[in-house]
Motif scaffolding. Structure first.
Motif, mmCIF file in Angstrom:
data_model
loop_
_atom_site.group_PDB
_atom_site.id
_atom_site.type_symbol
_atom_site.label_atom_id
_atom_site.label_comp_id
_atom_site.label_asym_id
_atom_site.label_seq_id
_atom_site.Cartn_x
_atom_site.Cartn_y
_atom_site.Cartn_z
ATOM 1 N N UNK A 73 30.307 29.982 51.401
ATOM 2 C CA UNK A 73 31.263 31.009 51.801
ATOM 3 C C UNK A 73 32.012 31.629 50.627
ATOM 4 N N UNK A 74 31.709 31.210 49.402
ATOM 5 C CA UNK A 74 32.456 31.706 48.240
ATOM 6 C C UNK A 74 32.375 33.221 48.098
ATOM 7 N N UNK A 75 31.261 33.806 48.504
ATOM 8 C CA UNK A 75 31.074 35.243 48.317
ATOM 9 C C UNK A 75 32.062 36.070 49.126
ATOM 10 N N UNK A 76 32.664 35.504 50.147
ATOM 11 C CA UNK A 76 33.642 36.245 50.940
ATOM 12 C C UNK A 76 34.952 36.454 50.191
ATOM 13 N N UNK A 77 35.226 35.650 49.187
ATOM 14 C CA UNK A 77 36.503 35.701 48.491
ATOM 15 C C UNK A 77 36.433 36.335 47.118
ATOM 16 N N UNK A 78 35.244 36.372 46.533
ATOM 17 C CA UNK A 78 35.089 36.957 45.205
ATOM 18 C C UNK A 78 33.640 37.387 45.046
ATOM 19 N N UNK A 79 33.420 38.438 44.301
ATOM 20 C CA UNK A 79 32.047 38.880 44.078
ATOM 21 C C UNK A 79 31.388 37.981 43.034
ATOM 22 N N UNK A 80 30.846 36.903 43.506
ATOM 23 C CA UNK A 80 30.142 35.966 42.636
ATOM 24 C C UNK A 80 28.649 36.266 42.615
ATOM 25 N N UNK A 81 28.253 37.363 43.273
ATOM 26 C CA UNK A 81 26.838 37.659 43.478
ATOM 27 C C UNK A 81 26.219 38.531 42.403
ATOM 28 N N UNK A 82 26.998 39.364 41.754
ATOM 29 C CA UNK A 82 26.437 40.209 40.716
ATOM 30 C C UNK A 82 26.967 41.624 40.737
ATOM 31 N N UNK A 83 26.641 42.312 39.686
ATOM 32 C CA UNK A 83 26.984 43.712 39.497
ATOM 33 C C UNK A 83 25.995 44.575 40.278
ATOM 34 N N UNK A 84 26.189 45.867 40.247
ATOM 35 C CA UNK A 84 25.237 46.777 40.896
ATOM 36 C C UNK A 84 23.862 46.724 40.240
#
Length: 171
Positions: free
Chosen positions: A71-82
């Motif tokens: 669920x970390x992605x809901x709180x911070x963009x830990x997934x990457x840039x565009x």
């Protein structure tokens, strides 16, 4: 979203106009996607540079995402840039960038992908440069409104997530 249906390849590489790619970015991200068909997109760490392309001083070396793991992605963009190499069929199957958000369209897409069981992969190498400008859109309008933008993303994601969950429970 307008250009995606016009693309002809198996992969697309969206990005921002002020990003500069290293020569090996496509090769490295393509290798990840070719090696594992479960991975929806592959991205890398970034290198922060100034308006002239000079690297920033530590500790502000760049952005180091982790993955689009919940669920970390809901709180911070830990997934990457565009900047990421994505499988084109994702867009053919209904995934798009939100046209309702003022920013963070990539983050919202990564959130939808993970909810659909489509993980991303981050290569821990700085394979593109991101220009950090004093008067940039992200500094002037996005960072001061991050909480509001997170709420907008959540409002847009909630119905689709609940529908998916209902479908799974009824299956």
């Amino acid at each position: 979203n307008v250009g995606l249906p016009e693309s002809l390849g198996r992969y697309v590489l969206p990005g921002d106009a002020d990003n500069m790619l290293e020569p090996t970015l496509v090769e490295r991200t393509l290798g990840v996607l070719e090696a594992d068909p479960r991975v929806a997109y592959a991205t890398t760490w970034s290198r922060y540079v100034d308006s002239r392309g000079r690297e920033r001083d530590p500790p502000n070396l760049g952005y180091q995402p982790i993955t689009n793991y919940p669920p970390m992605i809901d709180f911070d963009n830990i997934a990457g840039d565009a900047i990421c190499l994505m499988r084109r069929w994702l867009f053919d199957s209904g995934f798009t960038y939100s046209e309702d958000l003022a920013s963070y369209e990539d983050w919202a897409l990564y959130r939808r992908l993970v909810r659909a069981g489509r993980p991303g992969c981050v290569i821990p190498e700085r394979l593109f440069s991101y220009r950090v400008l004093k008067a940039s859109l992200i500094r002037a309008h996005v960072f001061p409104n991050t909480v509001r933008l997170q709420d907008e993303m959540s409002a847009g994601l909630r119905p689709a997530f609940l529908l998916h969950r209902q479908f799974v429970l009824n299956a």
